[in-house]
Write an enzyme that holds these catalytic residues in place. Structure first.
Site, PDB file in Angstrom:
ATOM      1  N   ASP A  13      65.791  31.779  -3.704  1.00 46.15           N
ATOM      2  CA  ASP A  13      67.213  32.182  -4.553  1.00 46.15           C
ATOM      3  C   ASP A  13      67.278  33.207  -4.891  1.00 46.15           C
ATOM      4  O   ASP A  13      67.922  33.542  -6.208  1.00 46.15           O
ATOM      5  CB  ASP A  13      67.372  30.989  -5.360  1.00 46.15           C
ATOM      6  CG  ASP A  13      67.440  29.492  -4.589  1.00 46.15           C
ATOM      7  OD1 ASP A  13      67.884  29.407  -3.642  1.00 46.15           O
ATOM      8  OD2 ASP A  13      67.164  28.574  -5.110  1.00 46.15           O
ATOM      9  N   LYS A  16      68.961  36.551  -0.980  1.00 49.84           N
ATOM     10  CA  LYS A  16      68.519  37.384   0.032  1.00 49.84           C
ATOM     11  C   LYS A  16      69.841  37.079   0.965  1.00 49.84           C
ATOM     12  O   LYS A  16      70.055  38.065   1.860  1.00 49.84           O
ATOM     13  CB  LYS A  16      67.410  36.212   0.954  1.00 49.84           C
ATOM     14  CG  LYS A  16      66.199  36.156   0.174  1.00 49.84           C
ATOM     15  CD  LYS A  16      65.347  35.304   0.860  1.00 49.84           C
ATOM     16  CE  LYS A  16      65.457  33.547   0.519  1.00 49.84           C
ATOM     17  NZ  LYS A  16      65.364  33.383  -0.771  1.00 49.84           N
ATOM     18  N   GLY A  40      69.665  27.760   1.342  1.00 49.28           N
ATOM     19  CA  GLY A  40      71.097  28.081   0.906  1.00 49.28           C
ATOM     20  C   GLY A  40      71.181  29.356   0.509  1.00 49.28           C
ATOM     21  O   GLY A  40      70.743  29.966  -0.580  1.00 49.28           O
ATOM     22  N   HIS A  41      71.669  30.183   1.472  1.00 45.40           N
ATOM     23  CA  HIS A  41      71.823  31.500   1.147  1.00 45.40           C
ATOM     24  C   HIS A  41      73.415  32.024   1.044  1.00 45.40           C
ATOM     25  O   HIS A  41      74.227  31.742   1.977  1.00 45.40           O
ATOM     26  CB  HIS A  41      71.389  32.586   2.616  1.00 45.40           C
ATOM     27  CG  HIS A  41      69.954  32.400   2.695  1.00 45.40           C
ATOM     28  ND1 HIS A  41      69.197  32.954   3.707  1.00 45.40           N
ATOM     29  CD2 HIS A  41      69.057  31.688   1.900  1.00 45.40           C
ATOM     30  CE1 HIS A  41      67.818  32.708   3.682  1.00 45.40           C
ATOM     31  NE2 HIS A  41      67.717  31.883   2.540  1.00 45.40           N
ATOM     32  N   GLN A 224      63.391  30.935   1.498  1.00 46.91           N
ATOM     33  CA  GLN A 224      62.531  30.372   0.412  1.00 46.91           C
ATOM     34  C   GLN A 224      61.872  31.800  -0.275  1.00 46.91           C
ATOM     35  O   GLN A 224      62.529  32.856  -0.181  1.00 46.91           O
ATOM     36  CB  GLN A 224      61.242  29.465   0.623  1.00 46.91           C
ATOM     37  CG  GLN A 224      61.901  28.141   1.259  1.00 46.91           C
ATOM     38  CD  GLN A 224      62.308  28.057   2.464  1.00 46.91           C
ATOM     39  OE1 GLN A 224      61.762  28.417   3.378  1.00 46.91           O
ATOM     40  NE2 GLN A 224      63.677  27.455   2.687  1.00 46.91           N
TER      41      GLN A 224
HETATM   42  P1  GDP Z   1      69.113  33.208  -1.507  1.00 42.03           P
HETATM   43  O1  GDP Z   1      68.770  31.863  -1.228  1.00 42.03           O
HETATM   44  O2  GDP Z   1      68.054  34.039  -1.868  1.00 42.03           O
HETATM   45  O3  GDP Z   1      69.973  33.859  -0.505  1.00 42.03           O
HETATM   46  O4  GDP Z   1      69.928  33.202  -2.866  1.00 42.03           O
HETATM   47  P2  GDP Z   1      71.147  31.968  -3.336  1.00 42.03           P
HETATM   48  O5  GDP Z   1      72.235  32.085  -2.647  1.00 42.03           O
HETATM   49  O6  GDP Z   1      70.432  30.673  -3.228  1.00 42.03           O
HETATM   50  O7  GDP Z   1      71.356  32.350  -4.685  1.00 42.03           O
HETATM   51  C1  GDP Z   1      71.495  33.320  -5.519  1.00 42.03           C
HETATM   52  C2  GDP Z   1      72.773  33.089  -5.949  1.00 42.03           C
HETATM   53  O8  GDP Z   1      73.074  34.337  -6.987  1.00 42.03           O
HETATM   54  C3  GDP Z   1      74.055  32.947  -5.251  1.00 42.03           C
HETATM   55  O9  GDP Z   1      74.855  32.172  -5.940  1.00 42.03           O
HETATM   56  C4  GDP Z   1      74.756  34.397  -5.059  1.00 42.03           C
HETATM   57  O10 GDP Z   1      75.921  34.420  -5.260  1.00 42.03           O
HETATM   58  C5  GDP Z   1      74.554  35.034  -6.492  1.00 42.03           C
HETATM   59  N1  GDP Z   1      74.099  36.381  -6.576  1.00 42.03           N
HETATM   60  C6  GDP Z   1      73.313  37.357  -5.818  1.00 42.03           C
HETATM   61  N2  GDP Z   1      73.219  38.409  -6.245  1.00 42.03           N
HETATM   62  C7  GDP Z   1      73.590  38.219  -7.678  1.00 42.03           C
HETATM   63  C8  GDP Z   1      73.856  39.214  -8.743  1.00 42.03           C
HETATM   64  O11 GDP Z   1      73.311  40.502  -8.732  1.00 42.03           O
HETATM   65  N3  GDP Z   1      74.324  38.753  -9.775  1.00 42.03           N
HETATM   66  C9  GDP Z   1      74.956  37.612  -9.928  1.00 42.03           C
HETATM   67  N4  GDP Z   1      75.447  37.334 -11.004  1.00 42.03           N
HETATM   68  N5  GDP Z   1      74.888  36.885  -8.859  1.00 42.03           N
HETATM   69  C10 GDP Z   1      74.178  37.258  -8.014  1.00 42.03           C
HETATM   70  P1  IMO Z   2      66.178  29.704  -0.382  1.00 42.75           P
HETATM   71  O1  IMO Z   2      66.086  30.358   1.106  1.00 42.75           O
HETATM   72  C1  IMO Z   2      64.578  27.548  -3.541  1.00 42.75           C
HETATM   73  C2  IMO Z   2      61.704  24.253  -2.727  1.00 42.75           C
HETATM   74  C3  IMO Z   2      62.142  22.976  -3.147  1.00 42.75           C
HETATM   75  C4  IMO Z   2      60.857  22.429  -3.276  1.00 42.75           C
HETATM   76  C5  IMO Z   2      60.029  22.897  -2.415  1.00 42.75           C
HETATM   77  C6  IMO Z   2      59.647  22.253  -1.139  1.00 42.75           C
HETATM   78  O2  IMO Z   2      67.556  29.341  -0.622  1.00 42.75           O
HETATM   79  O3  IMO Z   2      65.678  30.692  -1.098  1.00 42.75           O
HETATM   80  P2  IMO Z   2      61.189  21.589   1.103  1.00 42.75           P
HETATM   81  O4  IMO Z   2      62.588  21.185   1.140  1.00 42.75           O
HETATM   82  O5  IMO Z   2      60.872  22.755   1.615  1.00 42.75           O
HETATM   83  O6  IMO Z   2      60.241  20.519   1.342  1.00 42.75           O
HETATM   84  O7  IMO Z   2      61.079  21.803  -0.462  1.00 42.75           O
HETATM   85  O8  IMO Z   2      60.439  24.093  -1.899  1.00 42.75           O
HETATM   86  N1  IMO Z   2      62.784  25.249  -1.782  1.00 42.75           N
HETATM   87  C7  IMO Z   2      63.507  26.159  -2.320  1.00 42.75           C
HETATM   88  N2  IMO Z   2      63.877  26.752  -3.510  1.00 42.75           N
HETATM   89  N3  IMO Z   2      65.047  28.088  -2.629  1.00 42.75           N
HETATM   90  C8  IMO Z   2      65.032  27.652  -1.379  1.00 42.75           C
HETATM   91  O9  IMO Z   2      65.412  28.416  -0.265  1.00 42.75           O
HETATM   92  C9  IMO Z   2      64.126  26.627  -1.066  1.00 42.75           C
HETATM   93  N4  IMO Z   2      63.744  25.840  -0.072  1.00 42.75           N
HETATM   94  C10 IMO Z   2      62.812  24.980  -0.652  1.00 42.75           C
HETATM   95  O10 IMO Z   2      63.036  22.931  -4.348  1.00 42.75           O
HETATM   96  O11 IMO Z   2      60.265  22.532  -4.697  1.00 42.75           O
HETATM   97 MG    MG Z   3      68.844  29.833  -1.812  1.00 35.67          MG
END
Ligand code: GDP
Ligand code: IMO
Ligand code: MG
Length: 425
Positions: A13, A16, A40-41, A224
């Site tokens: 998270d 990415k 979840g991207h 991840q």
């Molecule tokens: P990913 O899994 O690495 O793609 O990241 P996620 O989407 O799960 O989580 C990142 C969260 O932070 C999302 O809600 C993005 O919209 C948000 N986000 C990304 N970059 C920034 C930033 O620079 N500032 C803020 N406030 N939010 C951001």
């Molecule tokens: P993105 O790509 C954050 C965590 C789960 C759990 C562990 C194992 O959005 O960064 P799994 O479902 O793979 O068996 O879970 O890994 N986890 C993540 N945490 N971002 C993710 O993906 C994750 N994908 C799995 O919360 O601790």
């Molecule tokens: Mg994510």
């Protein structure tokens, strides 16, 4: 031509999805190399927000092609839901002929999810905190040589193969207790498999290498984060794939010598969702403040993310494992208004001050040793030029670069595509 890799340096998270979307105009192909719908991207542009689970984050760029690589595990039901959702909002990457799927990618069955849930509930307090998407059991079947692959959906005996695997799963599930009814899920699965068959299936390894031979640019999108890598993460509180650069080689079919830039992405602080060690976690008001300002709730499961300060030993470890050549720092805006911010430079581990990640981090959570850094008050979300960056934020970036030995190339100051600065321009 080389394959550049973008991956997370923390526990996932890091942002990415947003950064892949920002960089996608520079690339001809974006290829997801591991993980599944546990990811979840999120990406935002033109006041619209999208969360992608399986589909690469390059689909919103009109010219970029996208590949779901062989290292990914695919839940046809979730992929169908993703594609239907996109279609309803005016995006149809299949009709636009910009989404491809590797024949060798493994498929998540409804019973894989039941196995995930049964295994987690059996573990009780020591549970992983899995997203319950069936990731672990699907990779187990892959390495156990029982799995079903995307290409198998085209075979006349696909249903028989499916049934054979389901029968095996049922015998395992019986050990856990009563087997829940999954007939509805099964019907949805077969409906979604028909949709899967309509997505162009390719030999991903040849597909990617043809791009390279033609002098085209490829970006491998990780899921991840490094600290969730099955070999090097905080085992057993990890996911079931290699989230590191090496995973891009096996997850796409590219040779190590073809890896170019490795773009490591990290938050200006740190979060983790699910169970397991998190040395810099703040289980206090400061942690709650980070969660509230940073909207730190899972994009896939909605679970509150655990929040803490930046962890330099963990980042150094991630940089070493991945061969990171440049970095992206996201969510700097979230730290605005903290008078003092802290960076963990070392751990106290068995009475010793160390700056590396011990192998048994899950058993003995090391105590963080912090350095205090003066914070900034300015709202960063409107900043678009590097000369508008507050001096104290520049100092924080320089401090991190000094400790980590890799330059920060991009700075993200908000979730929108536009809220991104190239510090090297
Ligand atoms: P990913 O899994 O690495 O793609 O990241 P996620 O989407 O799960 O989580 C990142 C969260 O932070 C999302 O809600 C993005 O919209 C948000 N986000 C990304 N970059 C920034 C930033 O620079 N500032 C803020 N406030 N939010 C951001
Ligand atoms: P993105 O790509 C954050 C965590 C789960 C759990 C562990 C194992 O959005 O960064 P799994 O479902 O793979 O068996 O879970 O890994 N986890 C993540 N945490 N971002 C993710 O993906 C994750 N994908 C799995 O919360 O601790
Ligand atoms: Mg994510």
């Amino acid at each position: 031509m080389a394959v550049d890799v973008l991956l997370g340096l923390q526990w996932g998270d890091e942002g990415k999805g947003k950064i892949v979307d920002v960089l996608s105009p520079e690339y001809d192909l974006i290829a997801r190399f591991q993980g599944g719908p546990n990811a979840g991207h999120t990406l935002e542009f033109n006041q619209q927000k999208f969360v992608l689970n399986t589909i690469p984050s390059g689909i919103f760029n009109p010219k970029t092609m996208n590949l779901i690589g062989n290292g990914v595990v695919i839940d046809p039901i979730i992929l169908k839901r993703e594609l239907d959702g996109l279609k309803a909002r005016g995006f149809d990457p299949v009709a636009d002929q910009k989404l491809f799927i590797a024949r060798r990618a493994h498929i998540i069955l409804p019973t894989h999810q039941l196995l995930d849930a049964a295994s987690e509930s059996k573990m009780g307090v020591g549970k992983i905190g899995s997203t319950l998407k069936g990731i672990g059991p699907t990779y187990m079947d892959k390495t156990g040589r029982n799995g079903l692959r995307v290409g198998d959906t085209q075979l006349p005996d696909f249903k028989a193969r499916y049934q054979k695997l389901v029968d095996k799963h049922k015998s395992i599930l019986a050990h856990y207790g009563e087997i829940p009814d999954f007939s509805e899920k099964e019907a949805a699965f077969f409906e979604a498999v028909e949709m899967l068959k309509a997505i162009p299936q390719v030999d991903g390894e040849h597909f990617v290498n043809q791009y390279l031979r033609a002098g085209k640019k490829v970006l491998a999108e990780g899921a991840q984060g490094t600290m969730l890598d099955v070999d090097f993460g905080s085992y057993p509180f990890v996911t079931s794939s290699n989230t590191t650069t090496a995973g891009a080689c096996t997850g796409l079919g590219i040779a190590p010598k073809q890896i170019g830039k490795v773009i490591g992405i990290f938050k200006a602080y740190c979060t983790r969702v699910g169970g397991g060690p998190f040395p810099t976690e703040l289980e206090n008001e400061t942690g709650e403040k980070l969660r509230a300002i940073g909207h730190e709730f899972g994009a896939t499961t909605g679970r509150p993310r655990r929040c803490g300060w930046i962890d330099l030993p963990a980042l150094k470890y991630a940089i070493m494992l991945n061969g990171v050549t440049e970095m992206v720092m996201t969510k700097a805006d979230v730290l605005s208004g903290f008078d003092t911010i802290y960076a963990c430079t070392h751990y106290l581990y068995n009475g010793e001050k160390i700056d590396y990640m011990p192998y048994d981090i899950s058993a003995i959570s090391p105590e963080p040793i912090y350095e205090a850094i003066s914070g900034w008050n300015e709202d960063l979300t409107g900043i678009r030029k590097t000369d508008e960056i507050p001096a104290k934020l520049t100092a924080y970036i320089q401090y991190l670069e000094k400790h980590l030995g890799v330059p920060v190339k991009y700075l993200s100051v908000g979730p929108d595509r536009e809220q991104t600065l190239n510090l090297m321009q």
